[in-house]
Structure formats: C-alpha cells, structure tokens
Design an enzyme around this catalytic site. Sequence first.
Site, PDB file in Angstrom:
ATOM      1  CB  SER A   1       0.571   0.764  -9.494  1.00  0.00           C
ATOM      2  OG  SER A   1       0.973  -0.149  -8.492  1.00  0.00           O
TER       3      SER A   1
ATOM      4  CB  ALA B   1       2.828   5.822  -3.798  1.00  0.00           C
ATOM      5  CG  HIS B   2       3.099   0.901  -3.536  1.00  0.00           C
ATOM      6  ND1 HIS B   2       2.486   0.126  -4.491  1.00  0.00           N
ATOM      7  CD2 HIS B   2       2.112   1.421  -2.781  1.00  0.00           C
ATOM      8  CE1 HIS B   2       1.180   0.167  -4.325  1.00  0.00           C
ATOM      9  NE2 HIS B   2       0.924   0.955  -3.294  1.00  0.00           N
ATOM     10  CG  ASN B   3       5.191  -1.555  -7.025  1.00  0.00           C
ATOM     11  OD1 ASN B   3       4.669  -1.756  -5.930  1.00  0.00           O
ATOM     12  ND2 ASN B   3       6.157  -2.329  -7.506  1.00  0.00           N
TER      13      ASN B   3
END
Length: 345
Positions: free
Chosen positions: A265, A245-247
């Site tokens: 994250s 997923a993102h980051n």
Amino acid sequence: MAMTTSSKQLVSEFQDIVLSSYGEHQNFERTACPKECSIGDLVFVFDSSSIPQQASVIVTSDEVAQMIKDSSNAFIVVVKDVRLAQAKIKQRFDDYKVADAEWQAIHPSAVVHESSELAAGCRIGPNAVIGANCVFAENVVIRAGAIIEHGVTIGANSVINANANIGYGSNLGERVMVQAGAAIGTEGFGFAPDQENHYHRIPHTGYVQLGNDVHIGANSCIDRGTYGATCIADGVKIDNLVHIAHNVDVGEDTLLTAQTVIAGSSKIGKRVIASGQTGVLDHKTVADGAILVQRCGVSEDIPSAGMWAGSPAKPFKEWVRSMGLQKKVAKLETQIKEIRKGLDS
C-alpha cells in the site's frame, strides 16, 4: 541483424535525434563496440578516448565528429545524446529477436485454452500454458514455459519471456517486457494471527495493472492487490530481483533497481529512482522526482524531490554531514583510548 542496412535509411528514420552527418552513405550489418569493430559495423562513440580504427558508420557527438570528420572513412552521424541514440537505433536495427522464429506460431507442446483470443501475429512457445478467457492483442510473444493464468489481457507487441508467470486477472499494457522467471500477480504476504499466534492466510483477490512500455526484470515479483489493484504506471522500468507488494502504486517513468523492496500500500511517485537495495515500509509515500541512494531505508514519507540517502532516509546533504560526524566520533574514541592507556601507564 537480419540484413544489410544503409546509413541513408538510418538518417531518414531518426530525423528527430540526428543533428547532422558527414561523409558518403555506407551500409552496415550490425552494431559493435569501438574496440572490436570492423568494416560493416555501426559504432556508438561517446568520447575521444574510444574512436574506432575502422567502422562503416559512427554515431557520436558534434565535438567528436569535428575531430574525426576529415580523417575517418566512416559515415558520421551527429546526435545530441549518444546514449539515447544507442537505445533507439539499436532497438530498431540490432535488437534480440524474441519471436522464436525457429518454431511455428503456436508450438505443438503449448496448451492454449479454447476460450482465449489471440490476435494476428501472436506466437506461443514450447510448453507455454494459456488459461481460459485470455485476450492477447497483436504480436504478443509468449516464450517457452511461461504460464498465463485465466482472464489475463496483454497489449500489443508485449513479450513474456521463459518461465514467467502471469497471475489470473492481470492486465498488461502495450510493449510490456517481462523477463525470465518473473512472477506477476502472485498472492501477497498477508496472514492474520489468532489468540494462540497461529497465522491464517488472507486471500488476495485483487489484480495487477501494468501500463504501456513497462519493463519487469528477471525473477522480480509483483503481488496482486488484497482488494483492487497493484498499479505500475506507463514507462516504469523494474530491474531483476525486485519485490513489489500488494496494492502498491508506482508512478510513471520510475526506475527501481535490483533488490529494491516496496512494502504494501505504498505510493511511489513519478520519475523516482531507487538505487540497489532500497527499502520502503508499508503505507509510505515517496514524492515525484525523489532519488533514493545508499541503501535508502524509507520509514517515513519522502516529502520532496531530490536525493535521499541512508536508513532512516535523510536528505543527501544531511546524510553526508552525519557520516562525517560518525568518522569524527570514531577518531575521538581512538584518541580517548590512547589517552587512557597513557594515564594507566
């Protein structure tokens, strides 16, 4: 394999892994498994149970070499680690040819934006699309149907396989392999609810950074950052059907196997191994050297190296003890039921 190769060349090129050799040099044309090999084949032999009847070159351990050196007609190459030798030697002499040499360098059906820069040796396959302001280093291969959106940079000797999608602004290092159907730099799963619980999309305007020697398996997805980067460090190997997923930040030489999911994250350390169907919740940290097994569910930070198992994740020995207790409890429940039946009767 395109041509006949001498075992002399093999030994010369791989002095870093070859310990010794026996017999007269011979030519080989391909690699094969011990059960199906013949003259002209190079064979990797891991133990004494798989010694081939005939082969031109045998790569094996010193223990096996001592057993067969006086009876085999093959040229025998002794290495410390046969599996590592197989990886390096087969890449060099018998790898799959990804260049699609049956087509011209840029297939007539490919669409390449005039502002993009392609260095020497690049090849673009049928129906591939290259957006604006992309920069490809030497010998990049984009195979049939792949889509490279605008502003993507790809390092030398990287391969983007059929129908993969590289999202805008992504940065890929050297010798990156993206397998068929993978999606790099897609928008992450980010939605904000209003007072009536209608969800509103949060645009993800970051990017994905892949280091050198990264492998991305078929149909895996890596989301771009909401802001900033989703980072996959040098040497990371990602299996098929993995979602990042993102980051997320994944450290060097980490292995993520099939159906692993890393939520947004999270920070995955260096040399981590995640076995199939591992799940990591958002904003969690996994320490360098951790090994996640038995469908590991990471709901809290993993603070140290070593094996962790189960859900929620526990140190492996603790998980084994808890599994043992569960079996004992189940046995006691059965015994209690039998006692109740006896009392009732």
